[in-house]
Design an enzyme around this catalytic site. Structure first.
Site, short mmCIF file in Angstrom:
data_model
loop_
_atom_site.label_atom_id
_atom_site.label_comp_id
_atom_site.label_asym_id
_atom_site.label_seq_id
_atom_site.Cartn_x
_atom_site.Cartn_y
_atom_site.Cartn_z
N CYS A 77 0.84 -1.20 0.00
CA CYS A 77 0.00 0.00 0.00
C CYS A 77 0.88 1.25 0.00
O CYS A 77 1.63 1.47 -0.95
CB CYS A 77 -1.00 -0.04 1.16
SG CYS A 77 -2.36 1.14 0.95
N HIS A 177 -3.89 -4.53 -0.15
CA HIS A 177 -3.51 -5.10 1.15
C HIS A 177 -3.49 -6.63 1.04
O HIS A 177 -4.55 -7.26 1.05
CB HIS A 177 -4.50 -4.65 2.23
CG HIS A 177 -4.35 -3.21 2.59
ND1 HIS A 177 -3.41 -2.76 3.49
CD2 HIS A 177 -5.01 -2.12 2.14
CE1 HIS A 177 -3.50 -1.45 3.60
NE2 HIS A 177 -4.45 -1.03 2.79
N GLU A 179 -2.67 -8.69 3.29
CA GLU A 179 -3.13 -9.26 4.56
C GLU A 179 -4.65 -9.19 4.71
O GLU A 179 -5.21 -9.80 5.62
CB GLU A 179 -2.43 -8.57 5.73
CG GLU A 179 -2.90 -7.16 6.04
CD GLU A 179 -2.43 -6.10 5.05
OE1 GLU A 179 -2.85 -4.95 5.22
OE2 GLU A 179 -1.67 -6.42 4.11
#
Length: 195
Positions: A77, A177, A179
């Site tokens: 990001c 992202h 994650e």
């Protein structure tokens, strides 16, 4: 394997550490130059605003250290955007590792800013995307973007194409992202750990 996560007091660090833990990887959150140089892999997650992030990197001396690293490196990001030359966000000079200038999305009646939510990846190339296809979706939250260029290893659209991922030598970056991107994000993190 020794994994270092860059600590510059930026957001989103804990969720990246948890994602690595779920993969069985042990990671250390650190701003120590020697620990970063010694690590087998370095992750550089980021959330927030470009000028504040660059100020924090300068105060820690990391603006000098990060460009010298030679092991596989992944910016996530804002961590991807900071690899570029300059950001329109508060007219910010950045690390200068890739030749892009970060721009702000322009809102229109059908495309809001920030660009938030799931979007599919296109024009995939490079080792991070092994085993993935253009039908795969990842999760974005951002108001600024890197244009498409020779350094782009994946694209997405909002409404025009932008760089969803970049690479130069050992430096990789993803705008989304990992994650928060479910099984696709897990696969990308696994591919990075296997570099």
């Amino acid at each position: 394997m020794e994994i270092a996560v860059v600590d510059y007091k930026g957001g989103n660090v804990q969720s990246v550490l948890f994602a690595l833990e779920r993969l069985g990887a042990r990671a250390t959150l650190t701003a120590d130059p020697e620990a970063l140089r010694r690590a087998d892999k370095v992750l550089f997650p980021g959330e927030g605003e470009a000028s504040s992030a660059m100020q924090a990197l300068r105060e820690a001396g990391l603006d000098v250290v990060l460009p010298t690293l030679t092991q596989p490196f992944l910016g996530i990001c804002l961590g991807m955007q900071l690899l570029g030359q300059h950001s329109e966000e508060n007219d910010t000079p950045m690390l200068g590792l890739l030749p892009f200038h970060v721009r702000r999305f322009v809102a229109d009646p059908t495309h809001k800013v920030p660009h938030m939510g799931w979007n599919n990846l296109q024009a995939l190339r490079g080792p991070l995307f092994a085993g993935l296809s253009e039908a795969d979706h990842v999760y974005f939250v951002h108001s600024y973007y890197a244009p498409v260029g020779d350094y782009s290893t994946a694209q997405a659209t909002h409404p025009a194409a932008f760089s969803a991922a970049v690479q130069h030598r050992n430096f990789h970056g993803v705008q989304f992202h990992t994650e928060k991107s479910g099984a696709v994000g897990t696969r990308i993190l696994t591919n990075f750990l296997n570099l």
